[in-house]
Structure formats: C-alpha cells, structure tokens
Design a protein around this motif. Structure first.
Motif, PDB file in Angstrom:
ATOM      1  N   GLN A  33      35.407 -33.777 -17.988  1.00 15.63           N
ATOM      2  CA  GLN A  33      36.073 -33.160 -16.836  1.00 15.63           C
ATOM      3  C   GLN A  33      37.587 -33.127 -17.010  1.00 15.63           C
ATOM      4  O   GLN A  33      38.275 -32.361 -16.338  1.00 15.63           O
ATOM      5  CB  GLN A  33      35.754 -33.941 -15.557  1.00 15.63           C
ATOM      6  N   ILE A  88      40.486 -28.999 -20.024  1.00 15.65           N
ATOM      7  CA  ILE A  88      40.324 -27.566 -19.765  1.00 15.65           C
ATOM      8  C   ILE A  88      40.015 -26.870 -21.084  1.00 15.65           C
ATOM      9  O   ILE A  88      40.645 -27.145 -22.110  1.00 15.65           O
ATOM     10  CB  ILE A  88      41.615 -26.975 -19.161  1.00 15.65           C
ATOM     11  N   ASP A 142      36.493 -26.786 -16.450  1.00 13.83           N
ATOM     12  CA  ASP A 142      36.749 -27.766 -17.500  1.00 13.83           C
ATOM     13  C   ASP A 142      35.612 -27.701 -18.521  1.00 13.83           C
ATOM     14  O   ASP A 142      34.650 -26.955 -18.354  1.00 13.83           O
ATOM     15  CB  ASP A 142      36.879 -29.184 -16.920  1.00 13.83           C
TER      16      ASP A 142
END
Length: 489
Positions: free
Chosen positions: A268, A271, A279
């Motif tokens: 998470q 990106i 993400d």
C-alpha cells in the motif's frame, strides 16, 4: 423436516418464506444421502444414542452446496462410536479419538463423528482441555460461528429435526458471520477463528458482523499463538474461495495480514510507476482478479498466490528518478526472494514455494518481448526457464496487464498472442519441453577423454546453452562445437 424452537425473533413473511425454502432444499440434499445417514442413525439408536448432522454440513445443505464430507455429533462416547462404525464403514480412523473424534469412509462419503464437547481453553495456546458434554445445545454454543452451530437430528426411521437454538439460519439468511458468544471470548479461546471468519467471507460471500470485525481488528495480534501450519491451511482455503479479493482486503483492514503475511499490506505504501492504481496493492488485487478469470479447471492456488505476490518486491526497490517518476528495477528478483522467505516461514511445501517464487521471478520477462523482436533463442530460453510453469506464466503475464490505456492494453495482448504463436511453432518443430544438449554426459566424456567430474558438467552446460541459441544440431555439428570450445579453454 421439523424445526425445534429458536430464540425469540420477529420475522417478516418474506423471511419466513425464505427460511422454509432453505430448509426444504436441505431436506432434498439430505434425502439423497439417506442410504448412508439413515442406517448410521439406526445403528446409534440401537445403542441408545442420538446422532446429529452438524456444523458446516448443515450450513452447506441449507445453502445447496453439500459435498461429500459429513460432520456428525452424538452423545455417544468415542469408544462407542468406534464400535458402532465397526462392520459398517468401509474404513475407520481413530487418530482423533483423544479429542472425541472418529473418522470413517462409507461409499463415497467421508464421515467425521465427534462426541458432544464442552471444552475449556487455557487462552495461552489454542489447545483445549477436552471435556465431553451431555447436551446438543452445550456443544453448539462452543462452536466458532452461528452459521456453523446448526444441527439436524437424524431419526432411525429417516426422520429429520432441524435444531437451531442460536438462530444460525437467521445469519445465513442475512449473509452474516457472527459468533455464538461474544467475539472476544470466542477468539481468546481460539484465535484461529479470526482467520476462519475471513475464510468464510471468501468461501460464502458473507460479511462479518460489526462486532466480529471490531474484535478481529482489536485482537489481531493473538493470531501469533497459532502455528504456521494452521495459518497456512486457512490462507490457502481463503485464497481459493469464490471471493478472495474481499477476504484479502479484510486481512489487511483488520491487521491480520500484518501478522501473517506483512508483505501484502506493505504494498500500500508504493504508488505504481504509471500512476494507474491507488497503489501497488490495488494493482495486485486486480491482477489476482484477472488471473482467476483465466483459470480453466477450478482454483489454482499456485497461480493465485503468484498473482497476489508478484509485485511484493516493489517497496524495497522503489526509486525516484531524476527526471521524475518512480522505478522498481529488479523488483522481480527481490520479490522472488521475499516470496520464498515468507512461504517457507508459513511451512509451505518446497515444491510449492519453488513454483510461486519462480513465477514471481519470471513475471516481468515478457515485457522485454517488444513487438516480436525476440530471437528464437530468447523464446527457447523463456520456455525452458518456465518449464512446467509455462501455462501458469502465460496466465500471470496476461493478468498483469492492468493499464487503462486501451491501445497499450491491446498491443500487450497482441504481443503475447504473437509470443504464444511462436512458442507453438518452435514447440512443434523442436519439442521445447524436452530441450537437452545434443550430446549426453557419456558422449562428452568419450569425445573429450574425461572421467566423471565438474568439467563434464561445464561441457554439458555449454552444449545446453548452444542448443538454446542455435536450435537442434546434428551429432557431428555438436561434436565439432564441443571440441572447439574445449580447445579454447
């Protein structure tokens, strides 16, 4: 099927109708098993004991998904169960008799019969002090969830009585997973139930009750009391369910993933380089979903884990480039090592660890294909490196295309179509699944006058690489190449 009184509950006419329909469906499902369950109930009745179909078997009968694993409970003690099954079952196993459980096989049914339990847990491990009970109600209230706390009393005459003192049927109708007692008490007794609850989300498409979700979130750290083997079993059932995406999201949301497979929530933080997903974690869930869509013969646990874990190396390899953007160079190498380490910690079989790690390692290889510019040698190496994993690698690579740019997505799929055509053509001409050097070890030793040893292995590797680069060679061509290589050493 008659129904024993349930807790006071106001039900609408629609809900009552739905209850009736579910019970009617269960009757039909159990009637098909009457050749097994009625004679078994008769044998227990002859000994003065009751027999109940219980737990997941009743739940699945109600849902119309009853399989060939039947769970029963009885007031008979384990030694009596063994006697009752003797001479009737095709096979009997008493390996669980210390816990009150005797297993058997009859026709194509797997049977498990357990004496009423009234266990006490030490709340340090998940191992109870086994205590046999005397009532069905006492046995049901100690079970993990109300949807698994329903029973059907089986009569010697084929009669059936639905017993649901905790209104598990109400939870089935609502599609809710909740505990008989307070969730905190249940999970303190056996923390594995937290994973089981989320596993049922995956298998049944149900949701956790608010209090169950809150308790799992608060108590996630208690899962550390559970052995890696038991955690692994639940994770595999979870990933192979019909709704694994929702289940994985619950693992992360509750904090359980941080305890059992922290590499998943760690994604998470990263990106992706194309900024197409919130993400890398969301991208990986999409890849998992798309890989599932490509399955042909039911859940493929290796493919599903590889899809979910294929990018776990990205957080560790994330780099901000001088010109802007983000890169994840060699994340497939790092990810394969990470996957191998985590799966070993969870006590996965070696072959499964190797397969998942290899898929993670190879998943990026295709992206160098570039509009058919690979040589035949590169195609051979791709196939050889994948080996028996090639069909899974094909699916993983296709699933890994999550771009929102339709033109780019179409080009990627067309490129992979082209690669598969080239693989098929080479396979037909050369049998790529059995690529070997054109000379075996004995021939190498004879030609070079070598005894067995590492130099033979080096020569074999040279010929194997030559075979991949040049394709099939005659014995004379291979011998000439070998002698030339040997002379230049």
């Amino acid at each position: 099927m008659t129904s024993r009184a349930q807790p006071d509950r106001v039900t609408s006419s629609d809900e009552q109708l739905r209850r009736t329909e579910l019970l009617a469906g269960a009757v039909v499902a159990l009637r098909e098993l009457s050749g097994v369950i009625t004679p078994l109930a008769q044998r227990f009745a002859d000994r003065g004991h009751s027999l109940y179909l219980v737990g997941g078997s009743v739940r699945d009968a109600v849902l119309g998904r009853l399989g060939n694993d039947l769970d029963f409970t009885t007031d008979a003690r384990p030694e009596v169960i063994v006697e009752v099954l003797g001479g009737w079952a095709d096979a009997v196993w008493d390996t669980g008799i210390d816990f009150g459980t005797v297993s058997a096989a009859k026709a194509d049914q797997q049977i498990e019969i357990t004496t009423f339990r009234a266990d006490v847990y030490d709340r340090v491990s998940r191992n109870p002090t086994v205590t046999f009970g005397d009532t069905l109600e006492g046995d049901l209230i100690r079970r993990d969830f109300r949807i698994n706390a329903m029973a059907v009393r089986l009569g010697a005459d084929g009669g059936q009585e639905f017993c649901d003192p905790l209104d598990g049927l109400g939870d089935v109708l609502a599609g809710v997973i909740d505990t008989p007692a307070s969730p905190a008490d249940s999970f303190n007794d056996d923390p594995l139930r937290m994973l089981r609850g989320i596993r049922f989300v995956s298998q049944l498409g149900f949701t956790l009750s608010e209090r169950t979700l809150a308790a799992i979130t608060e108590m996630a750290g208690e899962i550390d009391r559970i052995t890696a083997e038991r955690v692994r079993m639940e994770l595999d059932k979870l990933i192979c369910g019909e709704h694994p995406i929702e289940a994985v999201e619950l693992l992360v949301r509750t904090g359980l993933a941080e305890r059992v497979m922290p590499e998943i929530p760690a994604m998470q933080l990263t990106i992706d380089e194309h900024h197409q997903h919130k993400d890398v974690y969301q991208h990986s869930l999409t890849v998992l979903r798309q890989a599932i869509d490509l399955e042909e013969d039911g859940p493929d646990v290796v493919l599903r884990w590889a899809a979910l874990l294929h990018d776990i190396g990205k957080p560790a390899t994330r780099r901000h480039e001088p010109a802007g953007g983000v890169s994840f160079h060699h994340h497939e190498v790092v990810g394969a090592k990470m996957a191998r380490k985590r799966l070993r910690a969870l006590k996965y079989p070696k072959a499964m660890v190797d397969d998942i790690a290899q898929l993670v390692y190879l998943h990026l290889r295709f992206h160098g294909y570039g509009d058919g510019k690979w040589t035949d040698s590169a195609v051979r190496r791709y196939v050889t490196d994948a080996g028996e994993l090639l069909p899974r690698l094909n699916k993983l690579v296709r699933a890994d295309c999550t771009t929102r740019n339709r033109r780019r997505a179409r080009r990627l799929q067309e490129n992979y179509d082209d690669l598969e055509r080239r693989i098929a053509q080479l396979q037909e001409a050369e049998d790529l699944s059995r690529v070997r050097p054109d000379l075996d070890g004995n021939a190498i030793m004879e030609i070079l006058g070598l005894p067995p040893g590492p130099e033979v292995g080096q020569a074999w590797k040279f010929l194997k690489d030559l075979r991949l680069d040049a394709g099939p060679m005659s014995r004379e061509e291979a011998q000439a190449a070998l002698l030339d290589w040997w002379a230049q050493r």
